[in-house]
Design a protein around this motif. Structure first.
Motif, mmCIF file in Angstrom:
data_model
loop_
_atom_site.group_PDB
_atom_site.id
_atom_site.type_symbol
_atom_site.label_atom_id
_atom_site.label_comp_id
_atom_site.label_asym_id
_atom_site.label_seq_id
_atom_site.Cartn_x
_atom_site.Cartn_y
_atom_site.Cartn_z
ATOM 1 N N PRO A 75 0.850 -1.213 0.147
ATOM 2 C CA PRO A 75 0.148 0.243 -0.397
ATOM 3 C C PRO A 75 0.705 1.131 -0.263
ATOM 4 O O PRO A 75 1.935 1.203 0.312
ATOM 5 C CB PRO A 75 -0.816 -0.267 1.291
ATOM 6 C CG PRO A 75 0.533 -0.926 2.759
ATOM 7 C CD PRO A 75 0.450 -2.013 1.677
ATOM 8 N N SER A 76 0.657 2.626 -0.414
ATOM 9 C CA SER A 76 0.971 3.583 -0.989
ATOM 10 C C SER A 76 0.633 4.857 0.281
ATOM 11 O O SER A 76 -0.365 4.473 0.989
ATOM 12 C CB SER A 76 0.833 3.782 -2.409
ATOM 13 O OG SER A 76 -0.393 4.803 -2.301
ATOM 14 N N VAL A 77 1.536 5.463 0.458
ATOM 15 C CA VAL A 77 0.434 6.741 0.041
ATOM 16 C C VAL A 77 -0.966 7.208 0.029
ATOM 17 O O VAL A 77 -1.364 7.475 1.328
ATOM 18 C CB VAL A 77 1.529 8.147 0.965
ATOM 19 C CG1 VAL A 77 1.898 8.892 -0.655
ATOM 20 C CG2 VAL A 77 0.874 9.306 2.323
ATOM 21 N N VAL A 78 -0.528 7.076 -0.888
ATOM 22 C CA VAL A 78 -2.099 7.497 -1.651
ATOM 23 C C VAL A 78 -3.562 6.724 -0.503
ATOM 24 O O VAL A 78 -4.175 7.355 -0.898
ATOM 25 C CB VAL A 78 -2.244 7.428 -2.809
ATOM 26 C CG1 VAL A 78 -3.076 7.608 -3.906
ATOM 27 C CG2 VAL A 78 -0.660 8.111 -3.326
ATOM 28 N N LEU A 102 -0.676 3.593 11.935
ATOM 29 C CA LEU A 102 -0.617 2.070 10.291
ATOM 30 C C LEU A 102 -0.123 2.993 9.402
ATOM 31 O O LEU A 102 0.867 2.051 8.966
ATOM 32 C CB LEU A 102 -1.727 1.584 10.348
ATOM 33 C CG LEU A 102 -3.160 0.805 11.667
ATOM 34 C CD1 LEU A 102 -4.415 0.738 10.606
ATOM 35 C CD2 LEU A 102 -2.497 -0.368 11.866
ATOM 36 N N LEU A 103 -0.776 4.137 8.811
ATOM 37 C CA LEU A 103 0.842 3.769 7.974
ATOM 38 C C LEU A 103 2.230 4.755 8.136
ATOM 39 O O LEU A 103 2.928 4.235 7.639
ATOM 40 C CB LEU A 103 -0.316 5.634 7.527
ATOM 41 C CG LEU A 103 0.944 6.381 6.541
ATOM 42 C CD1 LEU A 103 -0.479 8.182 5.640
ATOM 43 C CD2 LEU A 103 1.708 7.761 7.150
ATOM 44 N N LEU A 104 2.647 5.290 9.084
ATOM 45 C CA LEU A 104 3.849 5.326 10.170
ATOM 46 C C LEU A 104 4.317 3.501 10.245
ATOM 47 O O LEU A 104 5.558 3.964 10.361
ATOM 48 C CB LEU A 104 3.676 5.843 11.325
ATOM 49 C CG LEU A 104 2.917 7.469 11.316
ATOM 50 C CD1 LEU A 104 3.695 8.307 12.717
ATOM 51 C CD2 LEU A 104 3.776 8.734 10.356
ATOM 52 N N ARG A 105 3.595 2.890 10.976
ATOM 53 C CA ARG A 105 4.647 1.543 10.964
ATOM 54 C C ARG A 105 4.602 0.752 9.355
ATOM 55 O O ARG A 105 5.234 -0.419 9.491
ATOM 56 C CB ARG A 105 2.952 0.642 11.789
ATOM 57 C CG ARG A 105 3.519 0.521 13.575
ATOM 58 C CD ARG A 105 3.047 0.041 14.346
ATOM 59 N NE ARG A 105 1.742 0.000 14.099
ATOM 60 C CZ ARG A 105 0.911 -0.096 15.509
ATOM 61 N NH1 ARG A 105 1.166 0.791 15.578
ATOM 62 N NH2 ARG A 105 -1.321 0.008 15.288
ATOM 63 N N SER A 106 4.413 0.917 8.206
ATOM 64 C CA SER A 106 3.975 0.434 7.410
ATOM 65 C C SER A 106 5.136 1.350 6.690
ATOM 66 O O SER A 106 5.582 1.144 5.259
ATOM 67 C CB SER A 106 2.934 1.130 6.047
ATOM 68 O OG SER A 106 1.685 -0.251 7.273
ATOM 69 N N SER A 107 6.645 1.927 7.323
ATOM 70 C CA SER A 107 7.303 2.837 6.519
ATOM 71 C C SER A 107 6.818 3.634 5.748
ATOM 72 O O SER A 107 7.649 3.941 4.674
ATOM 73 C CB SER A 107 8.467 1.606 6.411
ATOM 74 O OG SER A 107 8.407 0.659 7.252
ATOM 75 N N LEU A 108 5.758 4.578 5.611
ATOM 76 C CA LEU A 108 5.135 5.905 5.107
ATOM 77 C C LEU A 108 5.462 7.022 5.265
ATOM 78 O O LEU A 108 4.850 6.530 6.683
ATOM 79 C CB LEU A 108 3.904 5.094 4.230
ATOM 80 C CG LEU A 108 3.444 3.791 3.822
ATOM 81 C CD1 LEU A 108 2.503 3.895 3.197
ATOM 82 C CD2 LEU A 108 4.315 4.174 2.105
#
Length: 692
Positions: A75-78, A102-108
């Motif tokens: 998944p992307s930041v988009v 969740l976004l931050l934990r995805s290295s995004l």
């Protein structure tokens, strides 16, 4: 779908975007099914997955959106931004903020589209700690320099009550965008600081920034709150010059502004000139007429909206329901209640509160209770409407019980309107102890300082108990100048208890405050007449003539079969006058008079003209407008239905006594609404306890 298959992924993306713009879930689901079935094996490629996530999020279906996000291997930041944005737009702030870690934990890393949505979610939650954390993240990530991010942060600080942070952040902006200016102005109006909104607009123009429709609406709302007519009308010229006069949102704001400045003609002119009218346009002009005592025109406009095919909204119905009390139109209110039920909006808290208020002000307290008890959710307006209904009926014991229920079980703190209603109920119900305790401890218990309306209630309360001197002492110690209502309450108490000297003092104050009100002169004249001081009574009447004050003629009206029948004293113009005079007065009234006399009623001729002989005085009081209206009601309204009469003046003492006796003799409920309160007559008794 065949064409979509032929054109490939771009066509599918276009169909998904069309589903979003048209808010068509059917089209969106169909496109998603075709993507899975006909074109690609799972998982759906990121390019189309982002479009689908955005669609489901924008259409307020977070579960399938989150499922698609979890199925995407990269998944992307988009993807996250689409889901966060949809959650924020659909009033799901907790979901939006929970997606952030969740976004931050995805290295995004969030971008300049992600953060404004997160800031909007924090503003909806009104949580200052979350606001500060997001601001800190914006600073560390360097995104605070983005115009959209900083504007969203300014708006967030306003919404969370951190006004000093909002001001500092706004002042530090190197280039203030129109979005930021609008955030400052809009929130200033919402926070109750309209002067700040006006000041911000002037600074906006000084900075050579061009306002847009949001700026104009905020400025007009501020002018409406302050009743700055000349400033708002100058802006109207500016709006025309900028070409925004055709904008429906700005037009609606102009209608509202002129209405709140009591300029009905100007508001109507703006409304009529709108080439496009939406629900808000019609609601705004309805409210303008309703707020400026033009209830009939407001109701006609409502009927026009229905004729044009507009579906009644909660705001429209709650607005038009306020006109029913002004028209004393219980039947109109009942029909609107039916419309609310048919439209499935009777459970809406605003419509429910308006229904409670309407039934209470029309004297139908049982119906108000029924609506109130059936509401799953109540706010302060709902409780105040119910208390106001009890106050109008003088039902102090029930009002006190409901107030206790509101505080203990309702989880709602009272405001000034609550206490005025409760004090009014205590005054009209003769609850001296409870009323005085409430008045003396309201500031300590609720942090509310009494103003003129509450002082008027206290004077009325003490006056009922025959404590006019104490009431006068309280008036003399008031921290503000006593209003007409305060002195009027004292004068009325003096009338009831025959206190001529104190009555003269109250009357003199009233003559100075409102020199053209005939009612105060008549009250003072009646005080002297009741005490047998005829020379002074005649002198007051002579003063009225000398200064050109004319007593407003008594007028009563009654509604039957969707028609309003109006009567004046000694009126012979009604189309059924012959029946009323001959049939009722000669036959029925003669019988009633014998039975009333047997029950102990004798005409109180103090309320007739003092120049007449006793026999003529008795004839005079039998020709009062409320008695003629009652005669019509007895003739036309079937047994079992309440007779509802309205009068423009205070009901006279003789009519009050007569209607009491009639209610018991004919076994009818008679409700009279005069310019002071409701009188509910049943079984030879009145709800006012013979004090009004």
């Amino acid at each position: 779908m065949a064409s979509l298959l032929a054109t490939g992924p771009q066509a599918f993306a276009g169909a998904v975007e069309l589903a979003v713009s048209s808010r068509s879930l059917l089209l969106g689901r169909s496109t998603h099914a075709q993507i899975i079935k006909s074109l690609y094996p799972p998982p759906v490629p990121s390019f189309l997955s982002n479009h689908l996530i955005n669609m489901y999020a924008k259409l307020d279906l977070p579960s399938p959106a989150f499922l698609l996000l979890s199925l995407d291997p990269s998944p992307s930041v988009v993807s996250f931004t689409a889901l966060i944005s949809g959650a924020a737009q659909n009033n799901r702030p907790l979901l939006a903020l929970n997606l952030f870690p969740l976004l931050l934990r995805s290295s995004l890393r969030p971008n300049d589209f992600t953060l404004p949505s997160l800031l909007k979610a924090a503003a909806s939650l009104r949580c200052p700690s979350t606001a500060l954390q997001l601001h800190a993240f914006s600073l560390k990530s360097g995104l605070i320099s983005d115009a959209f991010v900083i504007s969203a942060a300014v708006n967030m600080y306003h919404k969370t009550g951190l006004l000093s942070h909002a001001r500092h952040l706004f002042d530090e902006m190197p280039r203030k965008t129109i979005v930021a200016w609008n955030a400052v102005m809009t929130n200033a109006v919402l926070d109750g600081f309209p002067e700040a909104a006006v000041s911000a607009f002037i600074r906006l123009r000084s900075a050579a920034e061009n306002p847009n429709e949001v700026s104009f609406c905020a400025f007009l709302n501020a002018c409406a709150s302050l009743e700055y007519f000349w400033l708002g009308s100058q802006l109207h010229s500016f709006i025309i010059r900028f070409g925004f006069d055709t904008n429906v949102s700005v037009g609606n704001a102009l209608v509202d502004f002129y209405g709140k400045c009591a300029c009905v003609a100007e508001a109507r002119q703006v409304f009529d000139s709108l080439s496009t009218k939406n629900d808000v346009s019609w609601c705004s002009i309805i409210v303008v007429h309703a707020q400026n005592a033009e209830e009939e025109e407001a109701f006609h406009l409502y009927l026009a909206t229905r004729a044009k095919g507009f579906i009644p909204t909660d705001f429209m119905l709650s607005s038009i329901l306020t006109t029913c009390s002004g028209l004393s139109g219980l039947n109109l209110g009942l029909s609107l209640h039916a419309v609310a039920v048919r439209s499935c909006i009777d459970g809406n808290i605003f419509v429910g509160s308006a229904l409670v208020d309407m039934y209470g002000k029309c004297g139908s307290i049982e119906e108000a209770e029924q609506v109130f008890d059936g509401m799953s959710e109540r706010n302060l307006v709902t409780w105040n409407a119910m208390l106001s209904g009890y106050a109008a009926q003088g039902n102090a014991s029930v009002a006190l019980r409901v107030f206790d229920e509101m505080r203990r079980g309702g989880g709602v703190e009272p405001n000034y309107v609550t206490l005025v209603s409760l004090m009014s109920a205590c005054a009209r119900g003769g609850r001296l102890k409870e009323g005085m305790e409430l008045f003396e401890k309201m500031e300590e218990r609720y942090g509310i300082k009494p103003r003129n309306e509450l002082y008027a209630c206290v004077v009325d309360l003490l006056g009922r108990a025959g404590m006019e001197e104490k009431a006068y002492e309280i008036i003399r110690k008031m921290p503000m100048k006593p209003s007409v209502s305060v002195w009027g309450a004292l004068l009325n108490a003096c009338r009831i208890h025959g206190k001529e000297k104190l009555g003269r003092i109250a009357a003199e104050e009233l003559f100075e405050l409102d020199p053209h009100d005939s009612g105060n002169h008549v009250l003072l004249s009646n005080i002297f007449a009741s005490a047998g001081r005829w020379e002074e009574s005649i002198s007051v009447r002579k003063e009225m003539k000398d200064v050109g004050i004319k007593k407003e003629p008594g007028c009563s009206w009654i509604t039957w079969k969707n028609e309003i029948h109006v009567f004046q004293a000694k009126d012979t113009r009604h189309e059924r006058n012959a029946e009323i005079q001959c049939c009722w007065r000669i036959l029925l009234l003669a019988d009633l008079r014998r039975r009333m006399a047997a029950a102990g009623y004798t005409p109180d001729t103090r309320f007739a003209l003092y120049e007449l002989e006793d026999e003529e005085k008795e004839s005079e009081v039998y020709q009062h407008s409320e008695k003629l209206a009652l005669a019509f009601g007895l003739l036309c309204i079937p047994q079992g239905m309440a007779i509802r009469i309205n009068k423009n003046l205070r009901v006279c003492g003789d009519c009050h006594e007569a209607i009491k006796f009639v209610s018991g003799i004919v076994g009818r409920e008679i409700i009279v609404r005069d310019n002071v309160r409701f009188h509910r007559f049943r079984d030879c008794r009145c709800s006012c306890g013979d004090y009004w």
